[in-house]
Write a protein that holds these residues in place. Structure first.
Motif, PDB file in Angstrom:
ATOM      1  N   VAL A  56      44.865  35.566  23.188  1.00  0.00           N
ATOM      2  CA  VAL A  56      43.172  35.106  23.711  1.00  0.00           C
ATOM      3  C   VAL A  56      42.964  35.468  25.315  1.00  0.00           C
ATOM      4  CG1 VAL A  56      41.888  33.128  23.825  1.00  0.00           C
ATOM      5  CG2 VAL A  56      43.167  34.480  21.745  1.00  0.00           C
ATOM      6  N   ALA A  57      44.234  34.971  26.356  1.00  0.00           N
ATOM      7  CA  ALA A  57      43.892  34.979  27.172  1.00  0.00           C
ATOM      8  C   ALA A  57      43.957  36.903  27.513  1.00  0.00           C
ATOM      9  CB  ALA A  57      44.888  34.670  28.465  1.00  0.00           C
ATOM     10  N   ASN A  58      44.156  37.592  26.710  1.00  0.00           N
ATOM     11  CA  ASN A  58      44.231  38.484  27.955  1.00  0.00           C
ATOM     12  C   ASN A  58      43.260  39.654  27.397  1.00  0.00           C
ATOM     13  OD1 ASN A  58      46.832  38.970  28.888  1.00  0.00           O
ATOM     14  ND2 ASN A  58      47.654  40.076  27.154  1.00  0.00           N
ATOM     15  N   LEU A  59      42.697  39.093  26.164  1.00  0.00           N
ATOM     16  CA  LEU A  59      41.452  39.123  25.142  1.00  0.00           C
ATOM     17  C   LEU A  59      39.907  38.984  26.428  1.00  0.00           C
ATOM     18  CD1 LEU A  59      41.878  39.009  21.171  1.00  0.00           C
ATOM     19  CD2 LEU A  59      41.743  41.176  22.644  1.00  0.00           C
ATOM     20  N   ALA A  60      40.474  37.683  26.788  1.00  0.00           N
ATOM     21  CA  ALA A  60      39.458  37.329  27.740  1.00  0.00           C
ATOM     22  C   ALA A  60      38.695  38.453  29.242  1.00  0.00           C
ATOM     23  CB  ALA A  60      39.468  35.707  28.258  1.00  0.00           C
ATOM     24  N   ARG A  61      40.293  37.970  29.391  1.00  0.00           N
ATOM     25  CA  ARG A  61      40.404  38.988  30.473  1.00  0.00           C
ATOM     26  C   ARG A  61      39.852  40.967  30.661  1.00  0.00           C
ATOM     27  NH1 ARG A  61      44.567  36.666  31.811  1.00  0.00           N
ATOM     28  NH2 ARG A  61      46.492  37.656  30.057  1.00  0.00           N
ATOM     29  N   GLU A  62      39.854  40.928  29.626  1.00  0.00           N
ATOM     30  CA  GLU A  62      40.119  42.483  29.631  1.00  0.00           C
ATOM     31  C   GLU A  62      38.328  42.721  29.280  1.00  0.00           C
ATOM     32  OE1 GLU A  62      39.563  46.522  28.439  1.00  0.00           O
ATOM     33  OE2 GLU A  62      41.229  45.394  29.233  1.00  0.00           O
ATOM     34  N   ARG A  63      37.747  41.176  28.821  1.00  0.00           N
ATOM     35  CA  ARG A  63      35.944  41.669  28.523  1.00  0.00           C
ATOM     36  C   ARG A  63      35.811  40.707  29.807  1.00  0.00           C
ATOM     37  NH1 ARG A  63      35.535  45.884  26.479  1.00  0.00           N
ATOM     38  NH2 ARG A  63      35.269  46.240  24.137  1.00  0.00           N
ATOM     39  N   GLY A  64      36.460  40.500  30.643  1.00  0.00           N
ATOM     40  CA  GLY A  64      35.532  39.252  31.683  1.00  0.00           C
ATOM     41  C   GLY A  64      34.630  38.412  30.959  1.00  0.00           C
ATOM     42  N   LEU A  65      35.928  37.479  30.274  1.00  0.00           N
ATOM     43  CA  LEU A  65      34.694  36.127  29.520  1.00  0.00           C
ATOM     44  C   LEU A  65      35.515  34.888  29.772  1.00  0.00           C
ATOM     45  CD1 LEU A  65      33.865  37.573  26.291  1.00  0.00           C
ATOM     46  CD2 LEU A  65      32.226  37.018  27.832  1.00  0.00           C
ATOM     47  N   ARG A 139      34.646  50.850  39.479  1.00  0.00           N
ATOM     48  CA  ARG A 139      34.148  50.095  41.248  1.00  0.00           C
ATOM     49  C   ARG A 139      33.870  48.555  40.779  1.00  0.00           C
ATOM     50  NH1 ARG A 139      32.555  54.242  45.085  1.00  0.00           N
ATOM     51  NH2 ARG A 139      33.582  52.800  46.749  1.00  0.00           N
ATOM     52  N   LEU A 140      32.876  48.648  40.727  1.00  0.00           N
ATOM     53  CA  LEU A 140      32.626  46.444  40.654  1.00  0.00           C
ATOM     54  C   LEU A 140      33.058  46.083  40.095  1.00  0.00           C
ATOM     55  CD1 LEU A 140      28.460  47.881  40.434  1.00  0.00           C
ATOM     56  CD2 LEU A 140      29.617  46.963  42.213  1.00  0.00           C
ATOM     57  N   ARG A 141      33.287  46.600  39.251  1.00  0.00           N
ATOM     58  CA  ARG A 141      34.315  45.344  38.463  1.00  0.00           C
ATOM     59  C   ARG A 141      35.591  44.987  39.037  1.00  0.00           C
ATOM     60  NH1 ARG A 141      37.908  46.689  34.264  1.00  0.00           N
ATOM     61  NH2 ARG A 141      37.151  48.569  34.226  1.00  0.00           N
ATOM     62  N   GLU A 142      36.324  46.045  39.314  1.00  0.00           N
ATOM     63  CA  GLU A 142      37.447  46.042  40.181  1.00  0.00           C
ATOM     64  C   GLU A 142      37.241  45.084  41.702  1.00  0.00           C
ATOM     65  OE1 GLU A 142      38.790  50.315  40.842  1.00  0.00           O
ATOM     66  OE2 GLU A 142      39.250  50.829  39.247  1.00  0.00           O
ATOM     67  N   LYS A 143      36.541  45.493  42.174  1.00  0.00           N
ATOM     68  CA  LYS A 143      35.505  43.849  43.290  1.00  0.00           C
ATOM     69  C   LYS A 143      35.719  43.333  42.755  1.00  0.00           C
ATOM     70  CE  LYS A 143      34.653  46.110  46.828  1.00  0.00           C
ATOM     71  NZ  LYS A 143      33.181  47.031  47.706  1.00  0.00           N
ATOM     72  N   LEU A 144      35.363  42.835  41.945  1.00  0.00           N
ATOM     73  CA  LEU A 144      34.693  41.372  41.271  1.00  0.00           C
ATOM     74  C   LEU A 144      35.967  40.676  41.401  1.00  0.00           C
ATOM     75  CD1 LEU A 144      31.547  42.850  39.544  1.00  0.00           C
ATOM     76  CD2 LEU A 144      31.834  40.477  41.116  1.00  0.00           C
ATOM     77  N   ASP A 145      36.748  42.015  39.950  1.00  0.00           N
ATOM     78  CA  ASP A 145      38.381  41.371  39.824  1.00  0.00           C
ATOM     79  C   ASP A 145      39.475  41.210  40.624  1.00  0.00           C
ATOM     80  OD1 ASP A 145      37.496  41.237  36.644  1.00  0.00           O
ATOM     81  OD2 ASP A 145      38.244  43.081  36.886  1.00  0.00           O
ATOM     82  N   ALA A 146      39.030  41.973  41.994  1.00  0.00           N
ATOM     83  CA  ALA A 146      39.944  41.920  43.018  1.00  0.00           C
ATOM     84  C   ALA A 146      39.634  40.592  44.026  1.00  0.00           C
ATOM     85  CB  ALA A 146      39.847  42.881  44.109  1.00  0.00           C
ATOM     86  N   ARG A 147      38.532  39.828  43.755  1.00  0.00           N
ATOM     87  CA  ARG A 147      37.983  39.166  45.045  1.00  0.00           C
ATOM     88  C   ARG A 147      36.928  37.777  44.330  1.00  0.00           C
ATOM     89  NH1 ARG A 147      34.415  40.194  50.134  1.00  0.00           N
ATOM     90  NH2 ARG A 147      34.230  37.871  50.343  1.00  0.00           N
ATOM     91  N   PRO A 148      36.293  36.548  44.573  1.00  0.00           N
ATOM     92  CA  PRO A 148      35.602  35.653  43.602  1.00  0.00           C
ATOM     93  C   PRO A 148      34.962  36.369  44.237  1.00  0.00           C
ATOM     94  CG  PRO A 148      37.119  33.724  44.300  1.00  0.00           C
ATOM     95  CD  PRO A 148      38.066  35.866  44.479  1.00  0.00           C
ATOM     96  N   ALA A 149      33.139  35.627  43.839  1.00  0.00           N
ATOM     97  CA  ALA A 149      31.837  35.247  44.430  1.00  0.00           C
ATOM     98  C   ALA A 149      32.382  34.587  45.742  1.00  0.00           C
ATOM     99  CB  ALA A 149      31.475  35.283  43.059  1.00  0.00           C
ATOM    100  N   VAL A 150      31.049  34.718  46.746  1.00  0.00           N
ATOM    101  CA  VAL A 150      30.846  34.789  47.596  1.00  0.00           C
ATOM    102  C   VAL A 150      30.720  32.298  47.670  1.00  0.00           C
ATOM    103  CG1 VAL A 150      30.000  34.294  50.414  1.00  0.00           C
ATOM    104  CG2 VAL A 150      30.684  36.324  49.766  1.00  0.00           C
ATOM    105  N   GLU A 151      31.699  31.778  48.089  1.00  0.00           N
ATOM    106  CA  GLU A 151      30.701  30.178  47.843  1.00  0.00           C
ATOM    107  C   GLU A 151      29.670  30.707  48.078  1.00  0.00           C
ATOM    108  OE1 GLU A 151      32.892  27.929  45.592  1.00  0.00           O
ATOM    109  OE2 GLU A 151      33.661  30.093  45.087  1.00  0.00           O
ATOM    110  N   PRO A 152      28.631  29.673  47.906  1.00  0.00           N
ATOM    111  CA  PRO A 152      27.406  29.099  48.415  1.00  0.00           C
ATOM    112  C   PRO A 152      27.917  28.121  49.341  1.00  0.00           C
ATOM    113  CG  PRO A 152      27.535  28.635  46.163  1.00  0.00           C
ATOM    114  CD  PRO A 152      29.045  29.118  46.556  1.00  0.00           C
ATOM    115  N   GLY A 153      26.574  28.483  50.828  1.00  0.00           N
ATOM    116  CA  GLY A 153      27.060  28.476  52.198  1.00  0.00           C
ATOM    117  C   GLY A 153      27.920  28.448  53.225  1.00  0.00           C
TER     118      GLY A 153
END
Length: 157
Positions: A56-65, A139-153
């Protein structure tokens, strides 16, 4: 006056379109897969198992869920006889999920409809445009996987 750099404005347009297309893909996928007793979410998870069993963990990782969302989908698929679980020799806490014969048949039955649908969607779009689209989205997916979203503030002050 808008002070956003042009690349950010372009990326805003890209993300807006990705969200809009995703919603439509899910809606059409639900319609297409209904005759096989699936939804888009179930179809996505089951389709990942065509290459063999996974956790399940690998399936979630693959789909970004979220893992919990995939776990719920797997439970529904299992109750419907589309997938089965078995012990994982590498990690007893994380069973392997695999397609059943009924699950493979459901996906096989969907394949011709999926191919016609994709042919329709691709009609009139140059192959090079599709390849560039895939490259940019990857490329966008790779960047999203490499670094979490910027925190508010963050960065303010």
């Amino acid at each position: 006056m808008d002070s956003s750099p042009p690349d950010v404005d372009a990326l805003i347009e890209v993300t807006t379109e990705v969200f809009a297309v995703n919603g439509r893909l899910l809606r059409e996928g639900d319609r297409l897969s209904a005759h096989a007793g699936l939804t888009s979410a179930r179809w996505q998870v089951a389709g990942l198992l065509l290459d063999g069993p996974s956790t399940v963990a690998n399936l979630a990782r693959e789909r970004g869920l979220r893992r919990q969302a995939v776990q719920q989908t797997v439970e529904r698929l299992r109750a419907e006889g589309v997938v089965a679980t078995r012990p994982n020799p590498q990690d007893q806490r994380s069973p392997l999920v695999e397609l059943t014969a009924a699950g493979r048949k459901a996906l096989d039955d969907l394949r011709p409809l999926e191919e016609r649908w994709l042919e329709y969607l691709a009609e009139g779009i140059p192959l090079d445009d599709l390849r560039v689209t895939v490259a940019v989205l990857r490329r966008l997916r790779e960047k999203l996987d490499a670094r979490p979203a910027v925190e508010p503030g963050a960065g303010e002050g």
